[in-house]
Structure formats: structure tokens, C-alpha cells
Write a protein that holds these residues in place. Structure first.
Motif, PDB file in Angstrom:
ATOM      1  N   ILE A  69       1.106  -1.240   0.541  1.00  0.00           N
ATOM      2  CA  ILE A  69       0.495   0.456  -0.370  1.00  0.00           C
ATOM      3  C   ILE A  69       0.966   1.801  -0.246  1.00  0.00           C
ATOM      4  CG2 ILE A  69      -1.597   1.518   1.033  1.00  0.00           C
ATOM      5  CD1 ILE A  69      -3.263  -1.667   2.151  1.00  0.00           C
ATOM      6  N   ASP A  70       1.921   1.173   0.895  1.00  0.00           N
ATOM      7  CA  ASP A  70       2.697   2.488   0.427  1.00  0.00           C
ATOM      8  C   ASP A  70       3.428   2.654  -0.971  1.00  0.00           C
ATOM      9  OD1 ASP A  70       4.172   4.576   2.212  1.00  0.00           O
ATOM     10  OD2 ASP A  70       5.984   3.723   2.676  1.00  0.00           O
ATOM     11  N   LEU A  71       4.327   1.500  -1.172  1.00  0.00           N
ATOM     12  CA  LEU A  71       3.900   1.958  -2.592  1.00  0.00           C
ATOM     13  C   LEU A  71       3.105   2.085  -3.266  1.00  0.00           C
ATOM     14  CD1 LEU A  71       6.240  -1.416  -3.186  1.00  0.00           C
ATOM     15  CD2 LEU A  71       7.459   0.865  -2.994  1.00  0.00           C
ATOM     16  N   VAL A  72       2.351   1.791  -3.184  1.00  0.00           N
ATOM     17  CA  VAL A  72       1.183   2.425  -4.273  1.00  0.00           C
ATOM     18  C   VAL A  72       0.974   3.728  -4.466  1.00  0.00           C
ATOM     19  CG1 VAL A  72      -1.220   2.130  -4.943  1.00  0.00           C
ATOM     20  CG2 VAL A  72       0.109  -0.352  -5.091  1.00  0.00           C
ATOM     21  N   VAL A  73       0.655   4.416  -2.817  1.00  0.00           N
ATOM     22  CA  VAL A  73       0.500   5.862  -2.434  1.00  0.00           C
ATOM     23  C   VAL A  73       1.532   6.249  -2.897  1.00  0.00           C
ATOM     24  CG1 VAL A  73       0.270   7.239  -0.174  1.00  0.00           C
ATOM     25  CG2 VAL A  73      -1.199   4.704  -0.784  1.00  0.00           C
ATOM     26  N   GLU A  74       2.676   6.225  -2.522  1.00  0.00           N
ATOM     27  CA  GLU A  74       3.600   6.995  -3.186  1.00  0.00           C
ATOM     28  C   GLU A  74       4.027   7.224  -4.876  1.00  0.00           C
ATOM     29  OE1 GLU A  74       6.316   8.670  -1.478  1.00  0.00           O
ATOM     30  OE2 GLU A  74       5.117   7.887   0.475  1.00  0.00           O
ATOM     31  N   TYR A  75       3.740   5.959  -5.661  1.00  0.00           N
ATOM     32  CA  TYR A  75       3.789   6.314  -6.699  1.00  0.00           C
ATOM     33  C   TYR A  75       2.108   7.128  -7.510  1.00  0.00           C
ATOM     34  CZ  TYR A  75       2.669   4.851 -11.379  1.00  0.00           C
ATOM     35  OH  TYR A  75       2.055   5.181 -13.030  1.00  0.00           O
ATOM     36  N   GLN A  76       1.003   7.200  -6.953  1.00  0.00           N
ATOM     37  CA  GLN A  76      -0.435   8.002  -6.809  1.00  0.00           C
ATOM     38  C   GLN A  76       0.496   9.722  -6.568  1.00  0.00           C
ATOM     39  OE1 GLN A  76      -2.572   7.242  -8.669  1.00  0.00           O
ATOM     40  NE2 GLN A  76      -2.309   5.113  -9.041  1.00  0.00           N
ATOM     41  N   LYS A  77       0.938   9.496  -5.776  1.00  0.00           N
ATOM     42  CA  LYS A  77       1.445  10.688  -4.916  1.00  0.00           C
ATOM     43  C   LYS A  77       2.143  11.462  -5.876  1.00  0.00           C
ATOM     44  CE  LYS A  77       2.567  11.361  -1.087  1.00  0.00           C
ATOM     45  NZ  LYS A  77       3.087  10.983   0.402  1.00  0.00           N
ATOM     46  N   LYS A  78       2.919  10.291  -6.564  1.00  0.00           N
ATOM     47  CA  LYS A  78       3.871  11.571  -7.837  1.00  0.00           C
ATOM     48  C   LYS A  78       3.069  11.608  -9.402  1.00  0.00           C
ATOM     49  CE  LYS A  78       7.914   9.393  -5.925  1.00  0.00           C
ATOM     50  NZ  LYS A  78       9.349   7.941  -6.014  1.00  0.00           N
ATOM     51  N   ALA A  79       1.655  10.787  -9.483  1.00  0.00           N
ATOM     52  CA  ALA A  79       1.726  10.739 -10.398  1.00  0.00           C
ATOM     53  C   ALA A  79       0.628  11.647 -10.341  1.00  0.00           C
ATOM     54  CB  ALA A  79       0.746   9.976 -11.249  1.00  0.00           C
TER      55      ALA A  79
END
Length: 116
Positions: A69-79
Motif C-alpha cells: 500500500i505504501d508503494l502504491v500511495v507513493e506512486y499515486q502521489k508522484k503521478a
């Protein structure tokens, strides 16, 4: 000074909910802070993101996040691309600005007129 949040984007995640363990229902919501007064309305650059499960109706706090979840949230924050920070002046502010400009012009004109 009242502050509000405006909804900008919602992303559905395919990860398991750490509370109810379902694979559907996790949503990451992005919102942006707005400051509104009588004279102006301003969209700030402050972004707030919240993760919640719509199946069990519970917010998912960062302490509960798994590594995935942490990895997906970080990706979505960058996108994520937020709305441009901006300030809009309201009619009352324009009225005050014009009134002050007229008062300054009158004072300058009367000062110059009295010197002649």
C-alpha cells in the motif's frame, strides 16, 4: 479565516484492506486546501491525501499501511497533478482598490491645485 478542502481526484487501489481484507473498496482521495475571505479566494499548494475503505467504511491510517500500500500511495502521489495555486480577487476587493486609488488621486490633485 475559513479553510476548506476541494476534491481533486480519487483513485481506486487493488490492494487488500488492512481492516476487512477485501481486495475492492480501497480508495485514495486527493484534495487541495482553499482559503476564502471577503476580499479573495485562494487555492493553495497544500495537498491532503486520505486512504479509506468503502466496503468497511473505515479510514486507513499510515500506521496500518502494508509495504505494498505504501508503494502504491507513493506512486499515486508522484503521478498526481494538483490544481494550480492561484488567488482570485473578489468584487469587494476591487471596489476597495478603486476607492483608494480615487482618494489618492483626489489628494494629489488637491495638493497640486493648492500650490498654483
Amino acid at each position: 479565516m475559513p479553510e476548506k478542502q476541494i476534491f481533486v481526484k480519487e483513485v481506486a487501489l487493488k490492494n487488500n484492506c488492512p481492516v476487512c481484507y477485501t481486495t475492492e473498496g480501497l480508495y485514495l482521495t486527493f484534495s487541495q486546501k482553499i482559503v476564502e475571505t471577503k476580499l479573495y479566494k485562494s487555492i493553495t499548494s497544500e495537498i491532503i491525501h486520505e486512504l479509506a475503505c468503502k466496503k468497511c467504511n473505515s479510514p486507513i491510517y499510515p500506521v496500518q499501511w502494508t509495504d505494498e500500500i505504501d508503494l502504491v500511495v507513493e506512486y499515486q502521489k508522484k503521478a498526481f497533478t494538483p490544481k494550480k495555486p492561484s488567488t482570485y480577487i473578489k468584487k469587494l476587493a476591487w471596489f476597495v482598490i478603486i476607492l483608494v486609488a480615487i482618494a489618492v488621486a483626489a489628494i494629489v490633485f488637491l495638493g497640486l491645485y493648492n500650490q498654483l
